[in-house]
Design a protein around this motif. Sequence first.
Motif, PDB file in Angstrom:
ATOM      1  N   ILE A  83       0.855  -1.188   0.000  1.00  0.00           N
ATOM      2  CA  ILE A  83       0.000   0.000   0.000  1.00  0.00           C
ATOM      3  C   ILE A  83       0.889   1.236   0.000  1.00  0.00           C
ATOM      4  N   LEU A  86      -0.738   4.498   3.439  1.00  0.00           N
ATOM      5  CA  LEU A  86      -1.540   3.857   4.483  1.00  0.00           C
ATOM      6  C   LEU A  86      -2.565   4.817   5.063  1.00  0.00           C
ATOM      7  N   ILE A 116      -1.710  -2.630  11.031  1.00  0.00           N
ATOM      8  CA  ILE A 116      -1.417  -2.846   9.618  1.00  0.00           C
ATOM      9  C   ILE A 116       0.047  -2.526   9.352  1.00  0.00           C
ATOM     10  N   SER A 118       2.482  -2.324   5.935  1.00  0.00           N
ATOM     11  CA  SER A 118       2.564  -2.454   4.489  1.00  0.00           C
ATOM     12  C   SER A 118       3.495  -1.396   3.940  1.00  0.00           C
ATOM     13  N   THR A 124       1.485  -6.792   2.321  1.00  0.00           N
ATOM     14  CA  THR A 124       0.719  -6.216   3.418  1.00  0.00           C
ATOM     15  C   THR A 124       0.446  -7.287   4.459  1.00  0.00           C
TER      16      THR A 124
END
Length: 133
Positions: A83, A86, A116, A118, A124
Amino acid sequence: MTNQSCVKIINEWDIVAARQLGRNVAKELGFGTVDQARITTAISELARNIYLYAGQGQVCIEKIFEGGKAGLQVDATDSGPGINDLRQVMEDGFSTSGGLGAGLPGVRRLMDDFVIDSSPGNGTSIKTTKWLR
């Protein structure tokens, strides 16, 4: 000894399998129907994201016990493109797929804990937990 079960996400049927696994584990832990629905919705969203954006990955579901509490942890990982922003994907209403954009902010609201990790080119990893009340 881990209490973890994983579903590889390669096609749309795997999303259904991950949801079903999550519902079964939630039921075993004693979650009510409302929390079971929250958990399966979150799993569905995470698995769908893997399928749509990374092509493949896995969703692992684990019963966890911490400080006298029981919970269900969902670990969604892929080695897709990652990603770029984010902060942006965690904004309500943001969508890259033309969907409703409930996406990751929705998952964060449905569950109790949400982490999270990533970065572009590195895939991810999302770890989220629902605690039994």
